[in-house]
Design an enzyme around this catalytic site. Sequence first.
Site, PDB file in Angstrom:
ATOM      1  N   ASN A  10     -13.625 -28.061   9.720  1.00 17.95           N
ATOM      2  CA  ASN A  10     -13.443 -27.356   8.451  1.00 17.95           C
ATOM      3  C   ASN A  10     -14.732 -26.592   8.173  1.00 17.95           C
ATOM      4  OD1 ASN A  10     -13.047 -26.454   5.883  1.00 17.95           O
ATOM      5  ND2 ASN A  10     -12.978 -28.466   4.907  1.00 17.95           N
ATOM      6  N   LYS A  12     -15.278 -24.516   5.886  1.00 14.87           N
ATOM      7  CA  LYS A  12     -15.451 -24.209   4.456  1.00 14.87           C
ATOM      8  C   LYS A  12     -15.845 -22.728   4.321  1.00 14.87           C
ATOM      9  CE  LYS A  12     -16.484 -29.017   3.796  1.00 14.87           C
ATOM     10  NZ  LYS A  12     -17.088 -30.078   3.031  1.00 14.87           N
ATOM     11  N   HIS A  99      -7.946 -30.437  -0.081  1.00 17.78           N
ATOM     12  CA  HIS A  99      -9.331 -30.865   0.138  1.00 17.78           C
ATOM     13  C   HIS A  99      -9.962 -31.207  -1.211  1.00 17.78           C
ATOM     14  CE1 HIS A  99     -13.568 -30.799   1.188  1.00 17.78           C
ATOM     15  NE2 HIS A  99     -13.177 -31.024   2.429  1.00 17.78           N
ATOM     16  N   GLU A 101     -12.659 -30.454  -2.458  1.00 19.81           N
ATOM     17  CA  GLU A 101     -13.279 -29.293  -3.123  1.00 19.81           C
ATOM     18  C   GLU A 101     -12.220 -28.449  -3.833  1.00 19.81           C
ATOM     19  OE1 GLU A 101     -15.322 -28.044   0.417  1.00 19.81           O
ATOM     20  OE2 GLU A 101     -16.572 -29.834   0.265  1.00 19.81           O
ATOM     21  N   GLU A 171     -11.039 -38.636   3.251  1.00 24.08           N
ATOM     22  CA  GLU A 171     -12.403 -38.143   3.070  1.00 24.08           C
ATOM     23  C   GLU A 171     -12.969 -38.702   1.763  1.00 24.08           C
ATOM     24  OE1 GLU A 171     -13.082 -34.270   5.368  1.00 24.08           O
ATOM     25  OE2 GLU A 171     -12.254 -33.696   3.447  1.00 24.08           O
ATOM     26  N   GLY A 177     -20.660 -33.986   2.877  1.00 26.02           N
ATOM     27  CA  GLY A 177     -21.846 -33.135   2.796  1.00 26.02           C
ATOM     28  C   GLY A 177     -23.088 -33.851   2.282  1.00 26.02           C
ATOM     29  N   SER A 216     -19.419 -36.434   6.586  1.00 27.18           N
ATOM     30  CA  SER A 216     -20.672 -36.577   7.335  1.00 27.18           C
ATOM     31  C   SER A 216     -20.484 -37.159   8.738  1.00 27.18           C
ATOM     32  CB  SER A 216     -21.694 -37.404   6.541  1.00 27.18           C
ATOM     33  OG  SER A 216     -21.989 -36.770   5.312  1.00 27.18           O
TER      34      SER A 216
HETATM   35  P1  13P Z   1     -19.124 -32.817   6.040  1.00 28.34           P
HETATM   36  O1  13P Z   1     -18.804 -33.179   7.456  1.00 28.34           O
HETATM   37  O2  13P Z   1     -20.059 -31.661   5.911  1.00 28.34           O
HETATM   38  O3  13P Z   1     -19.560 -34.034   5.249  1.00 28.34           O
HETATM   39  O4  13P Z   1     -17.752 -32.320   5.366  1.00 28.34           O
HETATM   40  C1  13P Z   1     -16.631 -33.106   5.480  1.00 28.34           C
HETATM   41  C2  13P Z   1     -15.485 -32.345   4.962  1.00 28.34           C
HETATM   42  O5  13P Z   1     -15.360 -32.120   3.767  1.00 28.34           O
HETATM   43  C3  13P Z   1     -14.494 -31.844   5.936  1.00 28.34           C
HETATM   44  O6  13P Z   1     -13.353 -31.387   5.296  1.00 28.34           O
END
Ligand code: 13P
Length: 257
Positions: A10, A12, A99, A101, A171, A177, A216
């Site tokens: 992903n 983003k 997601h 976010e 997640e 992140g 992560s």
């Molecule tokens: P990170 O791997 O940067 O923590 O992000 C995970 C994520 O949100 C994947 O959709």
Amino acid sequence: MKRQSIIAANWKMNGSLSLISEMVSGLNQVQLADNVNVVVCPSFPFLTAFTYAAQDENLQSRIQLGAQNVSEHQSGAYTGEVSTQMLKESGVNYVIIGHSERRSYYNETSTLVAQKVAVALEADLTPIICIGESESERESGQTNQVLSAQLQPVIDEIGIEKFLDVVIAYEPVWAIGTGKTASPEMAQETHQFIREFLAMKQTDVANKVPLLYGGSMNAANCEQLLAQADIDGGLIGGASLKVDEFKVICSTAKGYQ
Ligand code: 13P
């Protein structure tokens, strides 16, 4: 029984056209285990570039393209939105839906997530449905309740049998992140809960749904996470923007035997 394993990137709101070509060439050299598939999910403007690069490089067919979001509408006056049909025409096979976010910054509810999952399935796109609890929800012992409440509207909308065509990504919001990964034991325990929750509706379906861990995950910690019985792959953010690191994660995945 073999369950499909998926390593999904992903990106983003990151990445570029040059990263698309680097990633396609890099991934073409990866030796994937039998039942492992890789999905790269860049931003909308880069989708067709991936498709063309994949054709030019004769990319191995188990490396596929995903989008990060889709509209719940088929077409019409929805400025800024992208439909399932547009994704299909761009060569997309998977779509991330719900997601954290999107849920927190764009107010996507589990009801909307369920509608998006339904339109994606109608268009023959595989939804990667994201669920996860916040730090305070985990600390107050609400994790299982939160995850059930995120999944139930999707079950109500599409029915449990259709879960044979979906992927679920767990997640934990506090691990996204932040560099704070759930321990392999904690992640396994939660994945097992998700599978048991689905099994209460339909055991065969529950045993076949790929459950990905996200938060992560990186080249250093993926082996232990992917070794857990109910972790069938990963949804990777930051580490998927580095071609060499992402390649390590892809080649580490063994799939459930
Ligand atoms: P990170 O791997 O940067 O923590 O992000 C995970 C994520 O949100 C994947 O959709």
